[in-house]
Motif scaffolding. Sequence first.
Motif, PDB file in Angstrom:
ATOM      1  N   VAL A 102       0.848  -1.179   0.000  1.00 14.99           N
ATOM      2  CA  VAL A 102       0.000   0.000   0.000  1.00 14.99           C
ATOM      3  C   VAL A 102       0.887   1.233   0.000  1.00 14.99           C
ATOM      4  CG1 VAL A 102      -1.761   1.267   1.273  1.00 14.99           C
ATOM      5  CG2 VAL A 102      -1.810  -1.221   1.261  1.00 14.99           C
ATOM      6  N   ASP A 103       0.676   2.067  -0.967  1.00 11.65           N
ATOM      7  CA  ASP A 103       1.424   3.304  -1.060  1.00 11.65           C
ATOM      8  C   ASP A 103       0.677   4.367  -0.261  1.00 11.65           C
ATOM      9  OD1 ASP A 103       3.366   5.042  -1.811  1.00 11.65           O
ATOM     10  OD2 ASP A 103       2.688   5.260  -3.878  1.00 11.65           O
ATOM     11  N   THR A 104       1.394   5.219   0.381  1.00 13.37           N
ATOM     12  CA  THR A 104       0.729   6.264   1.155  1.00 13.37           C
ATOM     13  C   THR A 104       0.550   7.511   0.292  1.00 13.37           C
ATOM     14  OG1 THR A 104       2.853   6.996   2.014  1.00 13.37           O
ATOM     15  CG2 THR A 104       1.607   5.464   3.371  1.00 13.37           C
ATOM     16  N   PRO A 105      -0.579   8.150   0.422  1.00 14.48           N
ATOM     17  CA  PRO A 105      -0.832   9.343  -0.395  1.00 14.48           C
ATOM     18  C   PRO A 105       0.075  10.489   0.022  1.00 14.48           C
ATOM     19  CG  PRO A 105      -2.583   9.046   1.204  1.00 14.48           C
ATOM     20  CD  PRO A 105      -1.681   7.844   1.314  1.00 14.48           C
ATOM     21  N   PRO A 106       0.395  11.329  -0.936  1.00 17.38           N
ATOM     22  CA  PRO A 106       1.213  12.490  -0.597  1.00 17.38           C
ATOM     23  C   PRO A 106       0.391  13.478   0.230  1.00 17.38           C
ATOM     24  CG  PRO A 106       0.440  12.659  -2.858  1.00 17.38           C
ATOM     25  CD  PRO A 106      -0.002  11.313  -2.332  1.00 17.38           C
ATOM     26  N   VAL A 107       0.927  13.870   1.333  1.00 11.78           N
ATOM     27  CA  VAL A 107       0.230  14.838   2.175  1.00 11.78           C
ATOM     28  C   VAL A 107       1.176  16.018   2.359  1.00 11.78           C
ATOM     29  CG1 VAL A 107      -0.917  15.251   4.378  1.00 11.78           C
ATOM     30  CG2 VAL A 107      -0.994  12.978   3.356  1.00 11.78           C
ATOM     31  N   THR A 108       1.066  16.947   1.454  1.00 12.50           N
ATOM     32  CA  THR A 108       1.890  18.144   1.517  1.00 12.50           C
ATOM     33  C   THR A 108       0.967  19.341   1.522  1.00 12.50           C
ATOM     34  OG1 THR A 108       3.565  17.004   0.219  1.00 12.50           O
ATOM     35  CG2 THR A 108       3.784  19.384   0.413  1.00 12.50           C
ATOM     36  N   TRP A 109       0.892  19.991   2.647  1.00 12.57           N
ATOM     37  CA  TRP A 109       0.015  21.149   2.747  1.00 12.57           C
ATOM     38  C   TRP A 109       0.722  22.353   2.143  1.00 12.57           C
ATOM     39  CZ3 TRP A 109      -4.683  22.443   2.819  1.00 12.57           C
ATOM     40  CH2 TRP A 109      -5.060  23.738   3.145  1.00 12.57           C
ATOM     41  N   THR A 110       0.139  22.842   1.050  1.00 12.66           N
ATOM     42  CA  THR A 110       0.720  23.991   0.364  1.00 12.66           C
ATOM     43  C   THR A 110       0.004  25.281   0.708  1.00 12.66           C
ATOM     44  OG1 THR A 110      -0.746  23.711  -1.534  1.00 12.66           O
ATOM     45  CG2 THR A 110       1.371  22.540  -1.585  1.00 12.66           C
ATOM     46  N   GLY A 111      -1.052  25.152   1.472  1.00 12.27           N
ATOM     47  CA  GLY A 111      -1.859  26.320   1.785  1.00 12.27           C
ATOM     48  C   GLY A 111      -2.994  26.501   0.801  1.00 12.27           C
ATOM     49  N   ASP A 112      -2.990  25.741  -0.281  1.00 11.53           N
ATOM     50  CA  ASP A 112      -4.029  25.818  -1.305  1.00 11.53           C
ATOM     51  C   ASP A 112      -4.787  24.492  -1.317  1.00 11.53           C
ATOM     52  OD1 ASP A 112      -5.624  26.109  -3.516  1.00 11.53           O
ATOM     53  OD2 ASP A 112      -4.003  26.568  -4.909  1.00 11.53           O
ATOM     54  N   LEU A 113      -5.985  24.507  -0.749  1.00 12.52           N
ATOM     55  CA  LEU A 113      -6.777  23.282  -0.639  1.00 12.52           C
ATOM     56  C   LEU A 113      -7.031  22.646  -1.999  1.00 12.52           C
ATOM     57  CD1 LEU A 113      -8.370  21.289   1.070  1.00 12.52           C
ATOM     58  CD2 LEU A 113     -10.349  22.810   0.885  1.00 12.52           C
ATOM     59  N   ARG A 114      -7.287  23.456  -3.006  1.00 11.41           N
ATOM     60  CA  ARG A 114      -7.536  22.930  -4.354  1.00 11.41           C
ATOM     61  C   ARG A 114      -6.338  22.128  -4.873  1.00 11.41           C
ATOM     62  NH1 ARG A 114      -6.890  24.039  -9.801  1.00 11.41           N
ATOM     63  NH2 ARG A 114      -8.714  23.574 -11.082  1.00 11.41           N
ATOM     64  N   GLU A 115      -5.145  22.644  -4.704  1.00  7.79           N
ATOM     65  CA  GLU A 115      -3.938  21.950  -5.157  1.00  7.79           C
ATOM     66  C   GLU A 115      -3.705  20.652  -4.385  1.00  7.79           C
ATOM     67  OE1 GLU A 115      -1.974  22.412  -7.824  1.00  7.79           O
ATOM     68  OE2 GLU A 115      -3.511  23.875  -8.341  1.00  7.79           O
ATOM     69  N   VAL A 116      -3.964  20.682  -3.096  1.00  6.69           N
ATOM     70  CA  VAL A 116      -3.814  19.479  -2.274  1.00  6.69           C
ATOM     71  C   VAL A 116      -4.790  18.403  -2.748  1.00  6.69           C
ATOM     72  CG1 VAL A 116      -4.104  18.520   0.043  1.00  6.69           C
ATOM     73  CG2 VAL A 116      -2.907  20.699  -0.267  1.00  6.69           C
TER      74      VAL A 116
ATOM     75  N   GLY B  81      -3.782  16.994  -6.089  1.00  8.12           N
ATOM     76  CA  GLY B  81      -2.655  16.078  -5.915  1.00  8.12           C
ATOM     77  C   GLY B  81      -3.113  14.716  -5.418  1.00  8.12           C
ATOM     78  N   LEU B  82      -4.045  14.709  -4.480  1.00 10.17           N
ATOM     79  CA  LEU B  82      -4.571  13.442  -3.974  1.00 10.17           C
ATOM     80  C   LEU B  82      -5.353  12.687  -5.043  1.00 10.17           C
ATOM     81  CD1 LEU B  82      -5.702  14.484  -0.391  1.00 10.17           C
ATOM     82  CD2 LEU B  82      -3.857  12.909  -0.990  1.00 10.17           C
ATOM     83  N   VAL B  83      -6.128  13.397  -5.841  1.00  9.93           N
ATOM     84  CA  VAL B  83      -6.890  12.756  -6.912  1.00  9.93           C
ATOM     85  C   VAL B  83      -5.949  12.170  -7.957  1.00  9.93           C
ATOM     86  CG1 VAL B  83      -8.489  13.206  -8.815  1.00  9.93           C
ATOM     87  CG2 VAL B  83      -8.996  14.078  -6.531  1.00  9.93           C
ATOM     88  N   ARG B  84      -4.903  12.892  -8.310  1.00  3.78           N
ATOM     89  CA  ARG B  84      -3.922  12.365  -9.273  1.00  3.78           C
ATOM     90  C   ARG B  84      -3.246  11.110  -8.738  1.00  3.78           C
ATOM     91  NH1 ARG B  84      -2.241  17.957  -9.449  1.00  3.78           N
ATOM     92  NH2 ARG B  84      -3.358  18.957 -11.146  1.00  3.78           N
ATOM     93  N   TRP B  85      -2.868  11.153  -7.458  1.00  4.85           N
ATOM     94  CA  TRP B  85      -2.245   9.988  -6.837  1.00  4.85           C
ATOM     95  C   TRP B  85      -3.199   8.790  -6.858  1.00  4.85           C
ATOM     96  CZ3 TRP B  85      -3.951   7.401  -2.474  1.00  4.85           C
ATOM     97  CH2 TRP B  85      -3.099   6.395  -2.009  1.00  4.85           C
ATOM     98  N   LEU B  86      -4.449   9.018  -6.489  1.00  7.24           N
ATOM     99  CA  LEU B  86      -5.442   7.941  -6.467  1.00  7.24           C
ATOM    100  C   LEU B  86      -5.659   7.371  -7.867  1.00  7.24           C
ATOM    101  CD1 LEU B  86      -7.421   6.278  -4.819  1.00  7.24           C
ATOM    102  CD2 LEU B  86      -9.109   8.089  -5.151  1.00  7.24           C
ATOM    103  N   ALA B  87      -5.727   8.224  -8.872  1.00  9.43           N
ATOM    104  CA  ALA B  87      -5.911   7.766 -10.249  1.00  9.43           C
ATOM    105  C   ALA B  87      -4.731   6.901 -10.688  1.00  9.43           C
ATOM    106  CB  ALA B  87      -6.073   8.961 -11.186  1.00  9.43           C
TER     107      ALA B  87
END
Length: 120
Positions: free
Chosen positions: A75-89, A92-98
Amino acid sequence: MSGAGEASPTRGRPRDSGRDVAILDATLRLLTEVGYEQLSIEAVATRAGVGKPTVYRRYAGKAALVAAAVERRAVDTPPVTWTGDLREVLLGLVRWLARQIGEQEVGLLGALFAGMRSDP
C-alpha cells in the motif's frame, strides 16, 4: 512443575515466512490474471512452489486466502503536503489515487467485485 507464565514448547519445524509471502503474492497475481471464480488453491500452490497442504494449513479456504492477500498487498501512502491551497492538495490526492487505480488496482478490484457476487 511448570510455572503459569511458561509457554508450552512448539512442535514441528518453524513456519517459513518466505512461503507465506510466496503464497500471498501468487494469490494476487492469479486473482488478477484469472479472476476470483477461476482461482484455485491448487493453482496458488503451484505458482507459489508449495504443496496444497501448506496453503490449507495457513488459510481455511479461498475466501480467507484472498482476504489475506489483499490485506497484505503493498500500500502506497498518499502524498500529504500542505501547500496552503486546498484545491492543489485535493488535485494532488486525486492524481495519486488515479495512478494507484490505473497502475495496480483495476484488475484486482474487478476480480474482487466479481467474486463478491458469488462468495459471501
